[in-house]
Design an enzyme around this catalytic site. Structure first.
Site, PDB file in Angstrom:
ATOM      1  N   THR B 107       0.867  -1.175   0.000  1.00 53.51           N
ATOM      2  CA  THR B 107       0.000   0.000   0.000  1.00 53.51           C
ATOM      3  C   THR B 107       0.895   1.214   0.000  1.00 53.51           C
ATOM      4  OG1 THR B 107      -0.127  -0.143   2.392  1.00 53.51           O
ATOM      5  CG2 THR B 107      -1.976  -1.006   1.150  1.00 53.51           C
ATOM      6  N   ASP B 184       9.978  -6.798  -1.824  1.00 51.64           N
ATOM      7  CA  ASP B 184      10.796  -8.015  -1.777  1.00 51.64           C
ATOM      8  C   ASP B 184      11.324  -8.450  -3.140  1.00 51.64           C
ATOM      9  OD1 ASP B 184      10.573  -8.106   0.907  1.00 51.64           O
ATOM     10  OD2 ASP B 184       9.750 -10.144   1.022  1.00 51.64           O
TER      11      ASP B 184
END
Lengths: 630, 446
Positions: B107, B184
């Site tokens: 987000t 990631d």
């Protein structure tokens, strides 16, 4: 003052650093010594919007400033967690145990499961923009002269970063303190007099200290006072460090609030409405001051600033003090202007002409503003943007004064007065710290804590007084000056308890009176000195001399102090020779009397502060008997 | 899986449901010893112990209460229902460059429900510019959600979806595209888009946050503002990653998509360019170009070629690792393997027969180094020469992750070993360099 009639209500929050080995949410130590690599980095904080869409007044206050925040991190006691570059570690269990011990001592009820919360704080004092805090226990009570003060909550929280420098454009914080565990004990707002408040704070302080696991010294304890009188909002005075200030501050606030209530009545009587005030617009009056004799105003103008005036309809005479006690609305308006606009201050018509502003200038402003005799005005000189912000704050505050005495967050001054800092935060802006799982408080942990409760300070004082053969008054002096731990350390290395106690109390007091900053000398140095005493390197009679030297020469080591002051004991052979010589001298003068007395007298004159008296007396005895035997 | 309601399971769940409770309801909990707690029922941390309920006290704190024998929970009434009033969003200026913001997960902006602690992501353009109004000053932004995935769950087919969406935007004339992405695997996606959208005429800027956007200190907003600025105004058409250069908020590094890796688990400066310098920096909102070799904005070299094969693998060699791992991939029909070897590009000598076998089967074997920094060179040691001799392809200074993604992309276009080799060694999107420079001083941070 009749506080009861005013309906004074005070609640106290005591914050105290815990003396844990590690910080609350990371493995950094809690004893910064300033020896690590320093890095500096820049951040901005932005208010997180709440789902409710409302903006918190305290948060808006900080946002409006949009200051660059510069953090200084000493890597010796700061890691990525304090820098908000790594998630927090688990809640420090050592701190939880101490908090549970306090809960037990106050008869509070531990929660079954601790949930760490994030409390939004965006002034930069927390790198995250929130303070991590958790309730450990609720309820409990403390009894003051038969009056029960209920405890509302006992919480554990992380201490904030220390502010180093603050300007309108940036603020610098040192991160070393951030994350040190703080315990907070809050009472219900039931206290009705300044005396009762100070007694409550003292009693709570005693309970915290009974754990023997709280930090001592400047900045380790802070008290917040929630003060109101009937008909006013709650004033939260933040960060009162000295107990003696508590009654002064409460008295000052009670008077200030009473004064503001009086003004409110008067303004209503004059028929002024908030709308009257809000309709006013600042007017540029720089031209009137083009050749002013006011140094401040002419300096501001020469720096490119502007002078604006704001009319306050109906405020004539209400801005200055009416009770000669230093309380006046003008001062509050000035503080609002400083806090919101970052200006240096304001001038208001109740105090003019003065400060180099002439009657003529006052009249010119009055006529520019169409001032009626019942009106007042406020002048601000600074950069235009700041001036307008400042006058906006002044206007809002003045409009408020008609209908309410608003709740505020204020700061304490050393003289017991207070100043406006910021609005009170709205209803708790807290949400769960999802990076830390809840911690269950088990029955077995509670049992373990209950069976290992520390003695109360009263119990401790009486047992120590018995153990060391000292008056309980002296022990209490040690406790109240927070030097009990140091006393125990000195006794532990072999210093005679009576000497240690009177040195730590009377000795310090005396030197402090003489103007030596003795409280700034690290105790490790004092202890090192006494270790040298025990080893016979110097004599305890030199203690005050050494302490006063160290206080004026903070970079000096103990060894250097002894050298500088010539307080090292001479070699033993030299002393023995001296004794023998003096014995010969004295016995030739007075062959028939015991030489011990005069001998000690002359020796002490030579060696005071260098050789311990008892040791010298022992040596004299030995020499005399050796000579006799010969 | 145990049935769970708002994180509550088992007996406590039964009790709460039986009492007709909703999250946010005001409740009174009476303990057997008479202690009474009043507050609002909160949902429970999914992985917390059973047997407790969480309530928010009036002072805003949450506490957990053990629901043991004899505890009574009573519903007092509904809690206050929030009426969300969104502040007026700033006006968007259609005369500013048009920038498309495509969300794929994470987000980038959110608001917090302080009653329940829930974090609600910004879903629409209006939401986004209300939360980060600064971007409205820089561009006419349009936001949309393409995927909602944790980045570790991304697959090559997701890269294709993203590439396709960006291609649409390129063709419809946007000045730039911003892709918000979980951090990631952002560097894998960046590499993938670099190949699929080679020669893009507009900046394609991937952006993420190392601190979630619900906190005041989040790096999401500063990174997003920088990304929008780059998308709108940068002079290059490149796929780049915009993230903090260091711990400070005032310098954002713009990394080339094929040269960047995530090198820290949590710090804001996790993304670093390896064997290359960032293309540019945004220093106090000012664009500072750091490399003059880039594809110019508006160039006509755009070549949209999506598609990634899942028949490629990346194997990190470690002392004692058996070559049987290669056999495993061969049995599974893999067509190419990137070896992340030691030092200049080595694996143990007992791997040579297996490598030879693989290459004889037409499987591409490429060598990169787990040193990360520097270039492989398989001529320096005997073992390296032997490995090279059986047909392993040294991949110069290419990052292992980039090499893997490129191999997936290449295998989607050809399966001929010689073609694969040729394409792997042909620079497509700045992934290969032929000069290795000394590491430069860290740029001035403030």
């Amino acid at each position: 003052m009749n506080y009861e009639e005013l309906g004074l209500r005070v609640g106290i929050e005591i914050h105290r650093q815990l003396d844990t080995e590690r910080k609350l949410f990371c493995n950094c130590k809690t004893t910064p010594s300033g020896g690590g690599r320093i890095i500096e980095f820049t951040r901005w904080l932005r208010e997180t919007q709440s789902e409710l869409g409302e903006i918190d007044p305290a948060a808006r206050f900080e946002m409006k400033k949009m200051r660059r925040i510069i953090y200084r991190a000493d890597t010796e006691c700061t890691c990525l967690v304090e820098m908000d570059e790594e998630p927090p570690h688990m809640l420090n269990e050592e701190a939880v145990r101490i908090a549970l011990t306090v809960a037990k001592l106050l008869g509070a009820r531990p929660v079954d499961e601790i949930h760490v919360m994030r409390k939004i704080v965006i002034d930069g004092s927390n790198t995250t923009g929130f303070q991590r805090t958790c309730i450990v226990a609720t309820g409990g009570r403390i009894v003051i002269d038969g009056f029960e003060v209920p405890i509302q909550t006992i919480t554990l929280e992380e201490d904030a970063a220390r502010i180093v420098e603050s300007t309108p454009t940036h603020v610098i914080y040192d991160l070393s303190r951030l994350g040190i565990p703080l315990i907070e004990v809050s009472t219900a707002p039931v206290i009705t007099s300044p005396e009762q408040a100070v007694k409550t704070a003292y009693a709570l302080g005693k309970i915290l200290r009974a754990t023997r696991r709280v930090k001592r010294g400047i900045g380790t304890i802070r008290q917040d006072l929630n003060i109101s009188i009937r008909g006013t909002g709650i004033i939260e005075v933040k960060g009162v460090q000295e107990l003696d200030l508590i009654p002064k501050i409460i008295d000052y606030e009670a008077r200030r609030l009473r004064h503001l209530l009086g003004l409110m009545e008067e303004l209503k009587k004059r028929g002024i409405t908030p709308e009257n005030i809000q309709a006013e617009r600042p007017v540029d009056v720089t031209d009137i001051f083009a050749s002013t004799t006011s140094r401040v105003v002419s300096r501001k103008i020469s720096e490119g600033g502007r002078v604006y005036a704001l009319r306050l309809p109906g405020f004539c005479g209400l801005l200055r003090s009416i009770d000669d006690e230093g309380v006046r609305l003008g001062k509050d308006l000035s503080e609002y202007a400083k806090a919101w606009g970052g200006v240096e201050g304001i001038f208001h018509s109740d105090e003019l002409p003065a400060y180099g502003i002439t009657q003529k200038e006052v009249e010119a402003v009055a006529s520019r503003l169409n001032l009626k005799p019942i009106d007042a005005f406020v002048l601000v000189a600074d950069r235009e943007r700041e001036v307008l912000e400042a006058l906006d704050a002044v206007k809002n505050r003045a409009a408020e004064a008609i209908t309410t005495v608003p709740g505020e967050t204020r700061g304490p001054r050393p003289d017991g007065t207070t100043f406006y800092m910021r609005p009170r935060p709205g209803s708790a802006r807290m949400y769960p710290e999802t990076d830390i799982p809840p911690l269950i408080i088990t029955q077995s942990l509670l049992e373990e804590i209950a069976s290992n409760l520390p003695p109360t300070l009263d119990e401790l004082a009486s047992s120590l007084s018995k153990k060391h053969g000292l008056s309980s008054q002296l022990i209490w002096e040690l406790i109240d000056s927070e030097r009990l731990e140091e006393f125990e350390e000195l006794v532990g290395i072999g210093i005679q308890p009576g000497f240690a106690a009177s040195f730590l109390t009377e000795g310090y007091k005396e030197l402090r009176r003489e103007g030596y900053p003795v409280d700034e000398v690290e105790f490790s140095k004092v202890k090192e000195y006494f270790e040298l005493v025990v080893r016979g390197v110097t004599a305890k009679e030199s203690a005050k001399q050494v302490l006063s030297y160290l206080s004026r020469n903070p970079s000096s080591s103990v060894g250097e102090a002894l050298d500088k002051l010539g307080l090292r004991a001479p070699p033993l052979e030299e002393v023995v020779e001296q004794i023998d010589r003096l014995i010969a001298e004295i016995t030739s003068e007075q062959p028939h009397s015991d030489p011990t007395g005069p001998l000690m007298g002359r020796l002490m004159k030579i060696y005071r502060g260098r050789i311990d008296g008892a040791f010298l007396s022992e040596l004299v005895k030995k020499r005399l008997s050796a000579l006799r035997n010969r | 899986m145990v049935e769970s309601w708002q994180g509550y399971r088992g007996r406590v769940r039964e009790i709460l449901l039986a009492a007709g409770l909703d999250i946010g309801d005001e409740v009174e909990v009476v303990k057997p010893d008479g202690e009474v707690y009043r507050g609002y029922l909160m949902s429970r941390y999914e992985h917390a112990e059973d047997g407790y309920i969480v309530i928010k006290l009036r002072n805003g704190y949450n506490i957990g209460i053990a629901i043991t024998e004899g505890v009574v929970i009573r519903r007092v009434g509904p809690g206050p229902k929030p009426a969300f009033k969104r502040p007026e969003p700033p006006k968007l200026d259609p005369n500013l460059p048009h920038v498309s913001i495509i969300s794929t997960g994470g987000t980038i902006a959110s608001r917090v429900d302080y009653r329940t602690g829930a974090v609600k992501p910004a879903l629409t353009s209006e939401d986004l510019i209300t939360l980060v109004p600064e971007i409205a000053e820089k561009a006419y932004v349009e936001a949309e959600i393409l995927l909602s995935k944790f980045s570790e769950n991304m697959t090559p087919s997701d890269w294709d979806k993203i590439a396709q969406k960006i291609d649409e935007k390129i063709r419809s004339g946007y000045s730039g595209v911003v892709i918000s992405h979980g951090t990631d695997t952002m560097h894998y996606t960046a590499a993938a888009l670099s190949f699929a959208l080679a020669g893009t005429p507009i900046p394609v800027v991937l952006v993420g946050a190392q601190r979630s956007s619900d906190r005041p200190s989040s790096d999401a907003a500063t990174n997003l503002i920088a990304a929008v600025q780059i998308a709108a105004y940068a002079p290059f058409g490149e796929v780049v990653v915009a993230m903090h250069d260091w711990h400070s908020d005032n310098v954002i590094a713009i990394h080339r998509g094929t040269r960047v890796v995530k090198m820290h688990t949590s710090s804001r400066d996790a993304f670093r360019s390896v064997n290359a310098e960032p293309i540019a920096y945004l220093r106090n909102n000012e664009l500072v170009l750091n490399d003059e070799h880039y594809n110019k904005r508006g160039s006509n070299s755009y070549d949209y070629r999506p598609g990634f094969s899942d028949e490629a693998a990346l194997v990190k060699f470690y002392p004692s690792l058996s070559p049987a791992i290669i056999e495993y991939f061969l049995e599974r029909g893999f067509r190419g393997i990137i070896l992340e070897g030691t030092g200049l590009g080595h694996v143990a000598s007992n791997w040579i027969p297996t490598l030879r076998k693989a290459i004889e089967m037409g499987v591409f074997i490429g060598m990169t180094s787990q040193c990360r920094f520097g270039r492989v060179n398989m001529y320096v040691y005997d073992n390296g020469r032997d490995i090279k001799r059986v047909g392993v392809t040294p991949l110069e200074d290419m990052l292992s992750e980039t090499a893997l993604v490129k191999l997936m992309w290449v295998l989607a276009r050809t399966r001929e070993l010689e073609d694969v080799r040729r394409m792997m060694l042909t620079p497509i999107a700045g992934e290969l360099g032929y000069r290795t420079l000394p590491s430069s001083m860290r740029p001035e941070q403030t």
